[in-house]
Design a protein around this motif. Structure first.
Motif, PDB file in Angstrom:
ATOM      1  N   LYS A 227      19.700  20.889 118.290  1.00  0.00           N
ATOM      2  CA  LYS A 227      19.703  19.907 119.370  1.00  0.00           C
ATOM      3  C   LYS A 227      19.377  18.513 118.846  1.00  0.00           C
ATOM      4  O   LYS A 227      19.975  17.526 119.264  1.00  0.00           O
ATOM      5  CB  LYS A 227      18.697  20.298 120.451  1.00  0.00           C
ATOM      6  CG  LYS A 227      19.099  21.500 121.260  1.00  0.00           C
ATOM      7  CD  LYS A 227      18.024  21.870 122.265  1.00  0.00           C
ATOM      8  CE  LYS A 227      18.370  23.148 123.010  1.00  0.00           C
ATOM      9  NZ  LYS A 227      17.287  23.549 123.906  1.00  0.00           N
ATOM     10  N   GLU A 228      18.435  18.426 117.910  1.00  0.00           N
ATOM     11  CA  GLU A 228      18.062  17.110 117.355  1.00  0.00           C
ATOM     12  C   GLU A 228      19.211  16.521 116.551  1.00  0.00           C
ATOM     13  O   GLU A 228      19.460  15.325 116.615  1.00  0.00           O
ATOM     14  CB  GLU A 228      16.808  17.242 116.482  1.00  0.00           C
ATOM     15  CG  GLU A 228      15.550  17.507 117.275  1.00  0.00           C
ATOM     16  CD  GLU A 228      14.334  17.715 116.391  1.00  0.00           C
ATOM     17  OE1 GLU A 228      14.462  17.555 115.169  1.00  0.00           O
ATOM     18  OE2 GLU A 228      13.273  18.037 116.938  1.00  0.00           O
ATOM     19  N   ASN A 229      19.919  17.341 115.780  1.00  0.00           N
ATOM     20  CA  ASN A 229      21.061  16.827 115.010  1.00  0.00           C
ATOM     21  C   ASN A 229      22.164  16.323 115.926  1.00  0.00           C
ATOM     22  O   ASN A 229      22.781  15.289 115.661  1.00  0.00           O
ATOM     23  CB  ASN A 229      21.604  17.905 114.070  1.00  0.00           C
ATOM     24  CG  ASN A 229      20.728  18.099 112.849  1.00  0.00           C
ATOM     25  OD1 ASN A 229      19.931  17.222 112.521  1.00  0.00           O
ATOM     26  ND2 ASN A 229      20.876  19.219 112.177  1.00  0.00           N
ATOM     27  N   LYS A 230      22.445  17.046 117.015  1.00  0.00           N
ATOM     28  CA  LYS A 230      23.465  16.594 117.952  1.00  0.00           C
ATOM     29  C   LYS A 230      23.058  15.285 118.612  1.00  0.00           C
ATOM     30  O   LYS A 230      23.865  14.389 118.789  1.00  0.00           O
ATOM     31  CB  LYS A 230      23.724  17.659 119.017  1.00  0.00           C
ATOM     32  CG  LYS A 230      24.454  18.860 118.505  1.00  0.00           C
ATOM     33  CD  LYS A 230      24.661  19.887 119.599  1.00  0.00           C
ATOM     34  CE  LYS A 230      25.327  21.137 119.072  1.00  0.00           C
ATOM     35  NZ  LYS A 230      25.461  22.167 120.109  1.00  0.00           N
ATOM     36  N   ALA A 231      21.796  15.161 118.952  1.00  0.00           N
ATOM     37  CA  ALA A 231      21.309  13.937 119.591  1.00  0.00           C
ATOM     38  C   ALA A 231      21.399  12.757 118.636  1.00  0.00           C
ATOM     39  O   ALA A 231      21.777  11.657 119.020  1.00  0.00           O
ATOM     40  CB  ALA A 231      19.873  14.128 120.069  1.00  0.00           C
ATOM     41  N   LYS A 232      21.069  12.957 117.380  1.00  0.00           N
ATOM     42  CA  LYS A 232      21.142  11.871 116.404  1.00  0.00           C
ATOM     43  C   LYS A 232      22.580  11.428 116.179  1.00  0.00           C
ATOM     44  O   LYS A 232      22.861  10.255 116.077  1.00  0.00           O
ATOM     45  CB  LYS A 232      20.512  12.300 115.072  1.00  0.00           C
ATOM     46  CG  LYS A 232      19.020  12.362 115.108  1.00  0.00           C
ATOM     47  CD  LYS A 232      18.457  12.732 113.762  1.00  0.00           C
ATOM     48  CE  LYS A 232      16.943  12.817 113.805  1.00  0.00           C
ATOM     49  NZ  LYS A 232      16.374  13.218 112.518  1.00  0.00           N
ATOM     50  N   LYS A 233      23.496  12.373 116.102  1.00  0.00           N
ATOM     51  CA  LYS A 233      24.889  12.006 115.879  1.00  0.00           C
ATOM     52  C   LYS A 233      25.434  11.193 117.045  1.00  0.00           C
ATOM     53  O   LYS A 233      26.132  10.216 116.858  1.00  0.00           O
ATOM     54  CB  LYS A 233      25.744  13.258 115.675  1.00  0.00           C
ATOM     55  CG  LYS A 233      25.563  13.904 114.331  1.00  0.00           C
ATOM     56  CD  LYS A 233      26.443  15.121 114.199  1.00  0.00           C
ATOM     57  CE  LYS A 233      26.191  15.861 112.904  1.00  0.00           C
ATOM     58  NZ  LYS A 233      26.987  17.081 112.807  1.00  0.00           N
ATOM     59  N   SER A 234      25.125  11.590 118.249  1.00  0.00           N
ATOM     60  CA  SER A 234      25.672  10.885 119.403  1.00  0.00           C
ATOM     61  C   SER A 234      25.003   9.529 119.618  1.00  0.00           C
ATOM     62  O   SER A 234      25.635   8.594 120.069  1.00  0.00           O
ATOM     63  CB  SER A 234      25.537  11.747 120.660  1.00  0.00           C
ATOM     64  OG  SER A 234      24.169  11.961 120.944  1.00  0.00           O
TER      65      SER A 234
ATOM     66  N   GLU B 114      12.149  31.966 114.321  1.00  0.00           N
ATOM     67  CA  GLU B 114      13.326  31.467 113.602  1.00  0.00           C
ATOM     68  C   GLU B 114      14.392  30.940 114.561  1.00  0.00           C
ATOM     69  O   GLU B 114      14.935  29.847 114.361  1.00  0.00           O
ATOM     70  CB  GLU B 114      13.899  32.580 112.728  1.00  0.00           C
ATOM     71  CG  GLU B 114      15.072  32.138 111.878  1.00  0.00           C
ATOM     72  CD  GLU B 114      15.600  33.242 110.993  1.00  0.00           C
ATOM     73  OE1 GLU B 114      16.655  33.016 110.379  1.00  0.00           O
ATOM     74  OE2 GLU B 114      14.980  34.318 110.915  1.00  0.00           O
ATOM     75  N   THR B 115      14.674  31.672 115.600  1.00  0.00           N
ATOM     76  CA  THR B 115      15.710  31.235 116.540  1.00  0.00           C
ATOM     77  C   THR B 115      15.270  29.986 117.306  1.00  0.00           C
ATOM     78  O   THR B 115      16.086  29.100 117.580  1.00  0.00           O
ATOM     79  CB  THR B 115      16.056  32.351 117.536  1.00  0.00           C
ATOM     80  OG1 THR B 115      14.866  32.764 118.203  1.00  0.00           O
ATOM     81  CG2 THR B 115      16.686  33.533 116.824  1.00  0.00           C
ATOM     82  N   GLN B 116      13.986  29.886 117.640  1.00  0.00           N
ATOM     83  CA  GLN B 116      13.492  28.695 118.345  1.00  0.00           C
ATOM     84  C   GLN B 116      13.611  27.454 117.466  1.00  0.00           C
ATOM     85  O   GLN B 116      14.043  26.396 117.925  1.00  0.00           O
ATOM     86  CB  GLN B 116      12.030  28.895 118.777  1.00  0.00           C
ATOM     87  CG  GLN B 116      11.858  29.873 119.898  1.00  0.00           C
ATOM     88  CD  GLN B 116      10.383  30.109 120.215  1.00  0.00           C
ATOM     89  OE1 GLN B 116       9.513  29.714 119.466  1.00  0.00           O
ATOM     90  NE2 GLN B 116      10.128  30.770 121.345  1.00  0.00           N
ATOM     91  N   VAL B 117      13.230  27.578 116.195  1.00  0.00           N
ATOM     92  CA  VAL B 117      13.289  26.428 115.280  1.00  0.00           C
ATOM     93  C   VAL B 117      14.732  26.000 115.070  1.00  0.00           C
ATOM     94  O   VAL B 117      15.057  24.807 115.127  1.00  0.00           O
ATOM     95  CB  VAL B 117      12.600  26.768 113.939  1.00  0.00           C
ATOM     96  CG1 VAL B 117      12.891  25.692 112.904  1.00  0.00           C
ATOM     97  CG2 VAL B 117      11.111  26.933 114.133  1.00  0.00           C
ATOM     98  N   LEU B 118      15.626  26.952 114.840  1.00  0.00           N
ATOM     99  CA  LEU B 118      17.026  26.606 114.609  1.00  0.00           C
ATOM    100  C   LEU B 118      17.659  25.967 115.838  1.00  0.00           C
ATOM    101  O   LEU B 118      18.470  25.038 115.721  1.00  0.00           O
ATOM    102  CB  LEU B 118      17.813  27.843 114.175  1.00  0.00           C
ATOM    103  CG  LEU B 118      17.478  28.380 112.771  1.00  0.00           C
ATOM    104  CD1 LEU B 118      18.248  29.649 112.498  1.00  0.00           C
ATOM    105  CD2 LEU B 118      17.767  27.332 111.713  1.00  0.00           C
ATOM    106  N   SER B 119      17.300  26.423 117.009  1.00  0.00           N
ATOM    107  CA  SER B 119      17.879  25.825 118.215  1.00  0.00           C
ATOM    108  C   SER B 119      17.368  24.394 118.402  1.00  0.00           C
ATOM    109  O   SER B 119      18.119  23.503 118.800  1.00  0.00           O
ATOM    110  CB  SER B 119      17.577  26.674 119.443  1.00  0.00           C
ATOM    111  OG  SER B 119      16.186  26.660 119.716  1.00  0.00           O
ATOM    112  N   LYS B 120      16.083  24.159 118.106  1.00  0.00           N
ATOM    113  CA  LYS B 120      15.539  22.804 118.221  1.00  0.00           C
ATOM    114  C   LYS B 120      16.165  21.864 117.201  1.00  0.00           C
ATOM    115  O   LYS B 120      16.482  20.718 117.513  1.00  0.00           O
ATOM    116  CB  LYS B 120      14.020  22.814 118.064  1.00  0.00           C
ATOM    117  CG  LYS B 120      13.290  23.376 119.240  1.00  0.00           C
ATOM    118  CD  LYS B 120      11.787  23.319 119.046  1.00  0.00           C
ATOM    119  CE  LYS B 120      11.060  23.916 120.233  1.00  0.00           C
ATOM    120  NZ  LYS B 120       9.602  23.905 120.044  1.00  0.00           N
ATOM    121  N   VAL B 121      16.346  22.352 115.967  1.00  0.00           N
ATOM    122  CA  VAL B 121      16.951  21.518 114.921  1.00  0.00           C
ATOM    123  C   VAL B 121      18.389  21.189 115.284  1.00  0.00           C
ATOM    124  O   VAL B 121      18.853  20.061 115.104  1.00  0.00           O
ATOM    125  CB  VAL B 121      16.856  22.222 113.546  1.00  0.00           C
ATOM    126  CG1 VAL B 121      17.697  21.515 112.507  1.00  0.00           C
ATOM    127  CG2 VAL B 121      15.406  22.302 113.090  1.00  0.00           C
TER     128      VAL B 121
END
Length: 152
Positions: free
Chosen positions: A54-61, A45-52
């Protein structure tokens, strides 16, 4: 002769493949596929949430466009659309094609209306204009005749 060499090469390749993919290697591979790392389900659970995250931050920027950039893009699209609309409207008037109509098909009222609309042209004194141009041509002609006769 060539056929015998090809058979030997095929047998050598077959032996190599059997050595590479032996039953023991396949069994080890299958065993590794079904192994689960220690604490995998607790950390999943923690691995999936951390990956998600990071992907959201990358998409926003990566897709961030300044406000003035959005306005410029919208203005350019609006300009293209407005120019195309105006160009199409102006071409509609130019593309009217005259069809062949015989004089008998035109009504008398339409002829009268045309003459009344173009009355300024009808009021020109054509005979006076013709006489004026004729006199100009006669003067030019007389002048040319004088010049050709006076060769000195």
């Amino acid at each position: 002769m060539n056929n015998n060499k090809e058979n030997i090469e095929i047998l050598n390749d077959k032996a190599l493949v059997e050595n590479l993919i032996s039953k023991q290697v396949l069994n080890n591979y299958e065993a590794k596929q079904f192994e689960v790392p220690a604490n995998y389900f607790q950390q999943f659970e923690t691995q999936v949430l951390s990956k998600v995250g990071k992907e959201n931050k990358a998409k926003k920027s990566s897709f961030f466009i300044p406000k003035w950039g959005q306005i410029a893009v919208a203005a350019s699209f609006f300009t293209i659309i407005a120019t195309t609309y105006l160009w199409l409207q102006s071409n509609d008037h130019e593309q009217t094609v005259a069809s062949n109509i015989s004089i008998q098909e035109i009504t008398t009222t339409e002829i009268d209306a045309y003459v009344n609309e173009n009355e300024a042209i009808a009021e020109i004194d054509w005979q006076a204009e013709i006489n004026k141009e004729t006199s100009n041509l006669e003067n030019i002609n007389a002048h040319l005749i004088k010049d050709t006769n006076n060769t000195q």
